[in-house]
Design a protein around this motif. Structure first.
Motif, short mmCIF file in Angstrom:
data_model
loop_
_atom_site.label_atom_id
_atom_site.label_comp_id
_atom_site.label_asym_id
_atom_site.label_seq_id
_atom_site.Cartn_x
_atom_site.Cartn_y
_atom_site.Cartn_z
N LEU A 63 0.83 -1.19 0.00
CA LEU A 63 0.00 0.00 0.00
C LEU A 63 0.87 1.26 0.00
CD1 LEU A 63 -3.29 0.67 1.74
CD2 LEU A 63 -1.45 2.30 2.14
N CYS A 64 1.96 1.23 0.76
CA CYS A 64 2.87 2.38 0.79
C CYS A 64 3.47 2.63 -0.59
CB CYS A 64 3.98 2.15 1.82
SG CYS A 64 3.42 2.04 3.53
N TYR A 65 3.79 1.54 -1.30
CA TYR A 65 4.39 1.67 -2.61
C TYR A 65 3.41 2.19 -3.66
CZ TYR A 65 8.74 -0.64 -1.24
OH TYR A 65 9.95 -0.94 -0.66
N ARG A 66 2.14 2.17 -3.36
CA ARG A 66 1.16 2.77 -4.28
C ARG A 66 1.34 4.29 -4.33
NH1 ARG A 66 -4.61 0.05 -2.57
NH2 ARG A 66 -3.97 -2.16 -2.65
N TYR A 67 1.83 4.85 -3.23
CA TYR A 67 1.94 6.30 -3.12
C TYR A 67 3.38 6.81 -3.24
CZ TYR A 67 -2.84 5.85 -1.48
OH TYR A 67 -4.19 5.55 -1.40
N PHE A 68 4.33 5.97 -2.90
CA PHE A 68 5.74 6.37 -2.93
C PHE A 68 6.58 5.25 -3.54
CE2 PHE A 68 3.73 8.46 0.70
CZ PHE A 68 4.03 9.79 0.44
N LYS A 69 7.52 5.62 -4.40
CA LYS A 69 8.35 4.62 -5.06
C LYS A 69 9.44 4.06 -4.15
CE LYS A 69 7.74 6.65 -9.65
NZ LYS A 69 8.41 7.32 -10.80
N SER A 70 9.83 4.83 -3.14
CA SER A 70 10.95 4.42 -2.29
C SER A 70 10.88 5.10 -0.94
CB SER A 70 12.28 4.81 -2.96
OG SER A 70 12.38 6.22 -3.05
N LYS A 71 11.74 4.66 -0.03
CA LYS A 71 11.83 5.30 1.29
C LYS A 71 12.32 6.73 1.15
CE LYS A 71 15.14 4.26 4.23
NZ LYS A 71 15.97 3.59 5.27
N THR A 72 13.18 6.98 0.17
CA THR A 72 13.68 8.34 -0.05
C THR A 72 12.53 9.29 -0.39
OG1 THR A 72 15.80 7.50 -0.86
CG2 THR A 72 15.23 9.77 -1.44
N GLU A 73 11.59 8.82 -1.21
CA GLU A 73 10.43 9.65 -1.54
C GLU A 73 9.58 9.90 -0.31
OE1 GLU A 73 7.91 8.58 -4.74
OE2 GLU A 73 9.44 8.87 -6.28
N ILE A 74 9.45 8.90 0.53
CA ILE A 74 8.67 9.08 1.77
C ILE A 74 9.35 10.11 2.67
CG2 ILE A 74 7.82 7.98 3.87
CD1 ILE A 74 7.48 5.40 2.32
N PHE A 75 10.67 10.01 2.77
CA PHE A 75 11.40 10.97 3.62
C PHE A 75 11.27 12.39 3.07
CE2 PHE A 75 15.17 13.29 5.05
CZ PHE A 75 15.06 13.09 6.42
N ALA A 76 11.32 12.52 1.73
CA ALA A 76 11.17 13.84 1.13
C ALA A 76 9.79 14.43 1.45
CB ALA A 76 11.37 13.75 -0.38
N ALA A 77 8.75 13.60 1.34
CA ALA A 77 7.40 14.06 1.64
C ALA A 77 7.24 14.39 3.12
CB ALA A 77 6.39 13.00 1.23
N THR A 78 7.88 13.58 3.96
CA THR A 78 7.82 13.81 5.40
C THR A 78 8.53 15.11 5.77
OG1 THR A 78 7.80 11.43 5.81
CG2 THR A 78 8.41 12.83 7.65
#
Length: 213
Positions: A63-78
């Protein structure tokens, strides 16, 4: 009775999954970001996995990968979400009837209070240096839009002694924000923030030419 109970549990799990899936995409994305903020604050960037974030949310990693391609993208959004919160804190309306020096103190205290309240994430922020640099530039710009009118008011009131409010604001804010994060320790972040707050007050007095009472 045991079979009935198991069937009930399965039905409940199915309903829970349906409820989670039915959330709007923006709401789900925001939930991932806010959960990631918690995880990065607790464990740091390197020690946090998408699996950790998914487990905290009680969803699958997919489910997380539906919105973000990687942990780096999640960190950027965070980081972007965190920066927006910081900017909103700065932009809480201030009464126009108070002197510039009081406005300045209020804005500086707001920023440091926000940082202290989120010291766990602040102490991990240097782990994404390339992301951090971009977002800190944005925070610095937003902070400057708040500071320039205050400096201009102080110049009119003759409590600040400087010749160019925009340039002075850029020199102060950009330098302070980047230095603050560049030197942020992984441990004892609160103590560091207090010492940097004292340093900031001293720099403001010097750069703005504020006269001692």
């Amino acid at each position: 009775m045991a079979l009935s109970k198991n069937k009930f549990s399965e039905d409940e799990n199915d309903r829970s999954r349906k409820i989670r899936i039915s959330k709007e995409p923006d709401e789900r994305r925001q939930e991932i970001v806010e959960t990631a903020l918690e995880m990065f604050s607790e464990k740091g960037y390197e020690n946090t996995t998408i699996q950790n974030i998914a487990e905290r949310m009680n969803v699958s990693p997919g489910l997380c990968y539906r919105y973000f391609k990687s942990k780096t993208e999640i960190f950027a959004a965070t980081s972007e979400y965190y920066a927006i919160q910081a900017v909103e804190q700065m932009k809480i309306p201030i009464s126009q009837d108070i002197p510039a020096i009081e406005k300045l103190n209020l804005v500086i205290n707001r920023m440091f209070d926000f940082s202290v309240n989120h010291h766990e994430f602040e102490s991990r922020y240097n782990e994404g240096s390339s992301i951090r640099a971009i977002l800190l530039d944005d925070v610095a710009y937003q902070w400057m839009t708040v500071m320039i009118p205050i400096i201009e008011q102080g110049m009119k009131e003759k409590t600040f002694s400087c010749s160019n409010a925009p340039r002075t604001a850029q020199f102060l804010i950009s330098g302070l924000i980047h230095t603050f994060h560049a030197e942020m320790p992984a441990e004892n972040a609160k103590e560091y923030m207090q010492s940097f707050f004292d340093f900031t007050q001293d720099m403001l007095v010097r750069v703005l030419g504020i006269k001692a009472d």
